[in-house]
Design an enzyme around this catalytic site. Structure first.
Site, PDB file in Angstrom:
ATOM      1  CD  GLU A 191      -2.532  -1.827   0.449  1.00 21.79           C
ATOM      2  OE1 GLU A 191      -2.685  -1.147  -0.572  1.00 21.79           O
ATOM      3  OE2 GLU A 191      -3.087  -2.920   0.631  1.00 21.79           O
ATOM      4  CG  ASP A 384      -2.625  -2.024  -6.808  1.00 21.53           C
ATOM      5  OD1 ASP A 384      -1.553  -2.272  -6.234  1.00 21.53           O
ATOM      6  OD2 ASP A 384      -3.621  -1.572  -6.209  1.00 21.53           O
TER       7      ASP A 384
END
Length: 572
Positions: A191, A384
């Protein structure tokens, strides 16, 4: 390398939590298979095509260790083949249904999907189901630079013990070397979450405010394991408001509230260069590569950027039964019932047009403003991987077109290792604490909906490290088995995915159930370890339970040796 403008770094982070051997639908192996087919195979296809032209546009790929363990599992390829067979059956059934209903245009579109799935099946079989082998081959040619991440994608800034952070990084680095044959030089912090060195207290649970520990900065853990660089969000360098696109995809995040008070803006620092990061009084550093806030939002944001274009495939509308998508975005804010039929040729044309536009944006950033003021300017685009192909179906073709166009615009496409060798960081900085999540802080992972998970995590962390240091398990086969499985349950519990799925509402019940399940497994295993350490044999039910956990929660066969090393880490 001698670019006329500067460098472009594309960094793709592939990750899924442990879902293999945890059911099939909707969040078990079918989730993994859907992403393999929709994203990973299609990205490999585009990377192979680029590599065939020569390694002039290399891409950096992070494959999370827990994902590597699943992709390498013998069951994975079989699950993907089963999924593809189901997709092809669904396409055939839809075609017959559309033809009976006189919907010829939709019937024609089924041939597009049949081709997509047959190509994927052929690709999978050419690779003999070995996606990691395909990445190794690309890395050997210089077309890809492979980096690692934390073992199970634990949210490192909030973990309660330095031993836990070290175990996540240590196991992740070892798993990468085992799967790819050489150590990683860089890491993707899960993250993009970062915390510097400081005196810390648990932000949740009964120890909050009562226990204070002087914690290492995350860059120190990376340096200790030979990991030279990581990715961070620009607001951790400069201060100011974080720019993220999570609310475009997860409206539930609006309930988290507004932005935090912005720290002072550090105008003397630019995200277009690399910096050595070190905490005050720290014992090691690593280089930070900063996400460009200008160009990345154009790719990431559904509301403001390319993925929301009306020509692209609509992610949320599926045909029932079967689940195939036949409609385009049309209007990103429009009702699903108003979506119009998808046109693959028109969508591909838009992807190529957007690639041309994006290449111009990158060139413009490097040609003007702070990025133009020094040699070695770089535009870092981390994403991502699942955005490309899974969420945004045309994303893989977009990326290939971008990488083909940038050199013609005077931009050198390269990797972190290459650019850092040519332009070593000239400045050492400290970073602010935070992430690339909503609000730029920790709120997506710690909030009123998820605080209970951290209460439990902090408790099991304390229990685990007490047992790891207090039970004479080394050299004892049964105790070592129990300790190793206990470590696996701890690592799976620490995955950031559970809090993410709860907070975003994407799969709240599933995530809460999985978290509770692994917590229960941890508690029972810790009880068995204590009893076995006292000389009590396992009963038949307990032996069956341990064996079942070893099959279902299988990653990291060498975890015990890493526990042995990590338990020696002490808070300074």
């Amino acid at each position: 390398m001698a670019p006329s403008r500067g460098y472009f770094l594309l960094i793709l982070h592939a990750h899924l939590p442990l879902v293999l051997a945890h059911g099939r639908w909707p969040h078990g192996s079918e989730w993994l298979a859907e992403v393999v087919v929709g994203c990973y195979l299609r990205l490999l296809e585009q990377l192979d095509a680029l590599a065939a032209r020569g390694p002039t546009t290399p891409v950096t790929v992070s494959c999370s260790p827990v994902l590597c363990e699943q992709l390498a599992h013998p069951q994975c390829a079989a699950e993907v083949e089963t999924y593809l067979a189901q997709r092809l059956d669904a396409v055939a059934a839809d075609r017959a249904r559309f033809e009976r209903a006189g919907e010829g245009a939709l019937a024609d579109l089924t041939y597009f999907w049949e081709d997509v799935y047959r190509r994927a099946l052929a690709h999978l079989r050419r690779l003999d189901g070995d996606l990691l082998g395909a990445l190794r081959r690309l890395a050997a040619t210089g077309a890809v630079e492979l980096i690692t991440s934390a073992a199970t994608h634990g949210y490192l800034p909030l973990l309660g013990r330095d031993e836990s952070i070290d175990l996540q990084v240590r196991v992740g680095a070892a798993a990468h070397a085992r799967h790819f044959g050489q150590p990683a030089r860089g890491a993707w912090l899960p993250e993009c979450g970062y915390r510097p060195r400081y005196t810390w207290t648990p932000p949740a649970g009964p120890l909050r405010g009562r226990v204070r520990r002087h914690r290492r900065g995350l860059e120190e853990f990376l340096a200790a394991h030979g990991l030279e660089y990581f990715v961070a969000d620009a607001h951790l360098l400069q201060g100011g408001e974080a720019r993220t696109a999570y609310r475009d995809y997860y409206p539930a995040l609006r309930a988290l509230g507004g932005e935090p008070a912005a720290p002072p803006f550090r105008r003397d620092l630019t995200p277009y260069r690399a910096y050595l990061v070190a905490s005050r009084e720290g014992a090691g550093g690593a280089v930070a590569l900063l996400r460009d806030p200008q160009t990345t939002m154009q790719v990431w944001s559904r509301d403001q950027g390319y993925p929301g274009d009306g020509a692209y495939l609509e992610f949320h509308k599926r045909h029932t039964p079967g689940g195939i998508r036949y409609w385009r975005v049309t209007d990103p804010r429009g009702d699903l019932g108003a979506k119009e039929r998808y046109d693959p040729a028109a969508a591909l044309a838009r992807a190529r047009a957007h690639a041309t536009h994006f290449a111009g944006l990158v060139g413009g950033v490097l040609a003007a403003g702070p990025a133009h003021a020094f040699e070695g300017a770089l535009v870092v685009n981390p994403y991502d991987a699942e955005l490309f192909g899974h969420w945004w179906f045309e994303g893989p073709q977009f990326l290939r077109a971008v990488l083909e166009r940038l050199p013609a615009d005077g931009v050198t496409v390269t990797t972190p290792a290459a650019v850092l060798a040519r332009h070593p960081p000239a400045e050492t900085v400290s970073l602010l604490e935070g992430s690339w999540g909503d609000g730029g802080d920790h709120r997506m992972w710690l909030n009123p909906q998820t605080a209970w998970t951290w209460d439990m995590l902090y408790a099991v962390e304390e229990d685990f490290w007490t047992l790891a240091g207090g039970v004479a398990w080394e050299g004892h086969p049964l105790l070592s088995r129990l300790l190793a499985q206990l470590a696996r349950e701890l690592l799976v519990l620490q995955a950031s995915d559970w809090q993410f799925l709860i907070t975003t509402g994407a799969a709240r019940n599933y995530a809460e159930g999985r978290f509770a399940e692994h917590y229960a497994h941890f508690v029972r295993l810790s009880q068995l370890l204590r009893r076995a350490a006292e000389g009590q044999p396992l009963g038949a039910d307990d032996e069956a339970f341990l064996a079942a956990r070893e099959v279902q929660d299988f990653p990291f066969p060498d975890v015990a040796e890493h526990v042995r090393a990590a338990r020696e880490v002490r808070t300074p």
